[in-house]
Design a protein around this motif. Structure first.
Motif, PDB file in Angstrom:
ATOM      1  N   PRO A 311    -113.613  60.890  -5.249  1.00  0.00           N
ATOM      2  CA  PRO A 311    -112.542  60.919  -4.247  1.00  0.00           C
ATOM      3  C   PRO A 311    -111.614  59.716  -4.412  1.00  0.00           C
ATOM      4  O   PRO A 311    -112.097  58.595  -4.610  1.00  0.00           O
ATOM      5  CB  PRO A 311    -113.292  60.844  -2.908  1.00  0.00           C
ATOM      6  N   PRO A 312    -110.295  59.922  -4.340  1.00  0.00           N
ATOM      7  CA  PRO A 312    -109.373  58.772  -4.313  1.00  0.00           C
ATOM      8  C   PRO A 312    -109.657  57.916  -3.080  1.00  0.00           C
ATOM      9  O   PRO A 312    -110.182  58.402  -2.071  1.00  0.00           O
ATOM     10  CB  PRO A 312    -107.991  59.414  -4.240  1.00  0.00           C
ATOM     11  N   ILE A 313    -109.311  56.648  -3.158  1.00  0.00           N
ATOM     12  CA  ILE A 313    -109.556  55.715  -2.063  1.00  0.00           C
ATOM     13  C   ILE A 313    -108.254  55.445  -1.324  1.00  0.00           C
ATOM     14  O   ILE A 313    -107.220  55.152  -1.947  1.00  0.00           O
ATOM     15  CB  ILE A 313    -110.157  54.405  -2.592  1.00  0.00           C
ATOM     16  N   ASP A 314    -108.301  55.572  -0.011  1.00  0.00           N
ATOM     17  CA  ASP A 314    -107.137  55.289   0.821  1.00  0.00           C
ATOM     18  C   ASP A 314    -107.033  53.778   1.021  1.00  0.00           C
ATOM     19  O   ASP A 314    -107.869  53.175   1.691  1.00  0.00           O
ATOM     20  CB  ASP A 314    -107.272  56.000   2.166  1.00  0.00           C
ATOM     21  N   LEU A 315    -106.009  53.176   0.429  1.00  0.00           N
ATOM     22  CA  LEU A 315    -105.827  51.732   0.515  1.00  0.00           C
ATOM     23  C   LEU A 315    -105.006  51.310   1.728  1.00  0.00           C
ATOM     24  O   LEU A 315    -104.849  50.112   1.980  1.00  0.00           O
ATOM     25  CB  LEU A 315    -105.127  51.214  -0.753  1.00  0.00           C
ATOM     26  N   GLY A 316    -104.496  52.293   2.472  1.00  0.00           N
ATOM     27  CA  GLY A 316    -103.591  51.959   3.568  1.00  0.00           C
ATOM     28  C   GLY A 316    -102.211  51.629   3.023  1.00  0.00           C
ATOM     29  O   GLY A 316    -101.974  51.646   1.811  1.00  0.00           O
ATOM     30  N   PRO A 317    -101.262  51.346   3.898  1.00  0.00           N
ATOM     31  CA  PRO A 317     -99.908  51.009   3.435  1.00  0.00           C
ATOM     32  C   PRO A 317     -99.944  49.740   2.576  1.00  0.00           C
ATOM     33  O   PRO A 317    -100.703  48.814   2.862  1.00  0.00           O
ATOM     34  CB  PRO A 317     -99.130  50.771   4.732  1.00  0.00           C
ATOM     35  N   SER A 318     -99.133  49.722   1.521  1.00  0.00           N
ATOM     36  CA  SER A 318     -99.059  48.522   0.699  1.00  0.00           C
ATOM     37  C   SER A 318     -98.490  47.366   1.515  1.00  0.00           C
ATOM     38  O   SER A 318     -97.599  47.540   2.346  1.00  0.00           O
ATOM     39  CB  SER A 318     -98.182  48.773  -0.531  1.00  0.00           C
ATOM     40  N   GLY A 319     -99.010  46.162   1.269  1.00  0.00           N
ATOM     41  CA  GLY A 319     -98.713  45.027   2.137  1.00  0.00           C
ATOM     42  C   GLY A 319     -97.462  44.248   1.829  1.00  0.00           C
ATOM     43  O   GLY A 319     -97.231  43.203   2.453  1.00  0.00           O
ATOM     44  N   GLN A 320     -96.628  44.723   0.889  1.00  0.00           N
ATOM     45  CA  GLN A 320     -95.444  43.910   0.587  1.00  0.00           C
ATOM     46  C   GLN A 320     -94.493  43.793   1.773  1.00  0.00           C
ATOM     47  O   GLN A 320     -93.816  42.775   1.933  1.00  0.00           O
ATOM     48  CB  GLN A 320     -94.692  44.441  -0.642  1.00  0.00           C
ATOM     49  N   ASP A 321     -94.436  44.833   2.626  1.00  0.00           N
ATOM     50  CA  ASP A 321     -93.568  44.748   3.801  1.00  0.00           C
ATOM     51  C   ASP A 321     -94.075  43.696   4.786  1.00  0.00           C
ATOM     52  O   ASP A 321     -93.287  42.947   5.370  1.00  0.00           O
ATOM     53  CB  ASP A 321     -93.468  46.114   4.488  1.00  0.00           C
ATOM     54  N   GLN A 322     -95.404  43.637   4.977  1.00  0.00           N
ATOM     55  CA  GLN A 322     -95.982  42.619   5.847  1.00  0.00           C
ATOM     56  C   GLN A 322     -95.733  41.219   5.287  1.00  0.00           C
ATOM     57  O   GLN A 322     -95.403  40.278   6.032  1.00  0.00           O
ATOM     58  CB  GLN A 322     -97.482  42.845   6.011  1.00  0.00           C
ATOM     59  N   ALA A 323     -95.882  41.079   3.980  1.00  0.00           N
ATOM     60  CA  ALA A 323     -95.643  39.781   3.349  1.00  0.00           C
ATOM     61  C   ALA A 323     -94.175  39.378   3.470  1.00  0.00           C
ATOM     62  O   ALA A 323     -93.862  38.220   3.788  1.00  0.00           O
ATOM     63  CB  ALA A 323     -96.058  39.837   1.881  1.00  0.00           C
TER      64      ALA A 323
END
Length: 334
Positions: A311-323
């Motif tokens: 199964p692919p892994i859900d990493l959540g939204p990429s954090g570049q926006d938070q950074a």
């Protein structure tokens, strides 16, 4: 004609791999979307080979200098903010502007080396979820820290190649150094030989030559070699099985696929690939331990013969926006 001012300099080491550059690139793209009026620049100790600098991207300028000259390069054109990615920068105490550190996972005993002797970092951005890594920062290390979540680029989904022989893709990430590549070859070549003997299914071995690798380097058991530039994630998704080192970016790009992977950690001065292999090996497929050739070869043979997926892994939204948001807040406080 006077040089145009740079608002933010990003500083990164890029001699053996590309992870620092890719993280800076992702955050800079998000920052450019939020604040298009900002002029961003990149200072690195090697050319950004995986990116096309002729295209209009987040960085208006690229400067190539040795690590011990980066602080002087920053001060020659002082910005409003300087951002370093997991970088020990000699002379950082000369930088009077706000300073931010992007701090990728590392062993706790290496953290102190990244502190600033004159004053704390104004901001530390940790590109991990809180539950994955909580660094034990020394007292006075930073004014503020922010967990941004994983920072990664999307790996596209592809149609399976069931009519073809399975493809075993071998990747050493950006390329590393000659000693690392030789040590990996000594482990992988006999493993592939044993797997071919044990597998009921013929398979092709394709080795990726990273942008930092030499064209003379190659596994003796490889059927072909490819150079993929900045498109490694697309080739990871096309493979049936992957053998990979355990760099931050490689793991996150693999995680999004359904491709089983064998992880082989290598020694890095400020990266704990062994810890990452222990964490991600059960999730992605198999963690190879040095000397355990028979077990790893058996896993390869069974995975290839059965064309196993995961199964692919859900990493959540990429954090570049938070950074980027955290860097923007730091700018606004000045």
């Amino acid at each position: 004609m006077p040089e145009t001012a740079v608002d933010i300099w990003f500083c990164a080491s890029a001699r053996s791999g590309l992870g620092h550059l890719m993280r800076c690139h992702a955050i800079a793209c998000a920052l450019a979307q939020r604040r298009p009026e900002l002029r961003l620049g990149m200072i690195a100790n090697a050319p950004p080979v995986a990116f096309d600098t002729r295209q209009a991207g987040p960085f208006a300028e690229h400067v190539i200098v040795e690590r011990d000259r980066m602080a002087a390069a920053v001060m020659s054109r002082p910005p409003r903010l300087v951002v370093a990615d997991t970088l020990v920068m000699p002379g950082i105490e000369t930088l009077t502007m706000p300073r931010a550190l992007i701090m990728r996972e590392m062993p706790d005993d290496r953290l102190a080396a990244f502190g600033c002797a004159d004053r704390p970092w104004d901001l530390v951005v940790i590109p991990n979820p809180v539950h994955e890594w909580q660094p034990r920062l020394p007292a006075g290390f930073t004014v503020e820290s922010v967990h941004a979540g994983w920072i990664y680029r999307r790996t596209p989904s592809v149609r399976r190649r069931l009519a073809c022989d399975p493809m075993l893709l071998v990747s050493f990430g950006g390329g590393g150094n000659a000693l690392t590549r030789r040590m990996l070859a000594e482990q992988i070549e006999p493993m592939i030989h044993l797997a071919r003997q044990a597998s009921e299914q013929r398979f092709d071995v394709v080795q990726v030559r990273g942008p930092r690798a030499s064209r003379q380097d190659g596994l003796s058991g490889a059927d072909r070699f490819i150079e993929v530039g900045g498109k490694l994630n697309q080739w990871l998704a096309r493979a049936d099985v992957v053998i990979s080192t355990v760099g931050y970016n490689s793991i996150l790009e693999l995680a999004q696929t359904d491709v089983p992977a064998m992880l082989i950690p290598i020694e890095r001065s400020i990266d704990d690939q062994a810890r990452r292999a222990r964490q991600w090996g059960p999730r992605l497929g198999h963690h190879h331990r040095e000397g355990d050739l028979e077990n790893s070869a058996s896993w390869l043979a069974q995975t290839i013969t059965g064309r196993r997926r995961r199964p692919p892994i859900d990493l959540g939204p990429s954090g570049q926006d938070q950074a980027a948001a955290a860097l923007e807040r730091l700018l606004e406080r000045r």
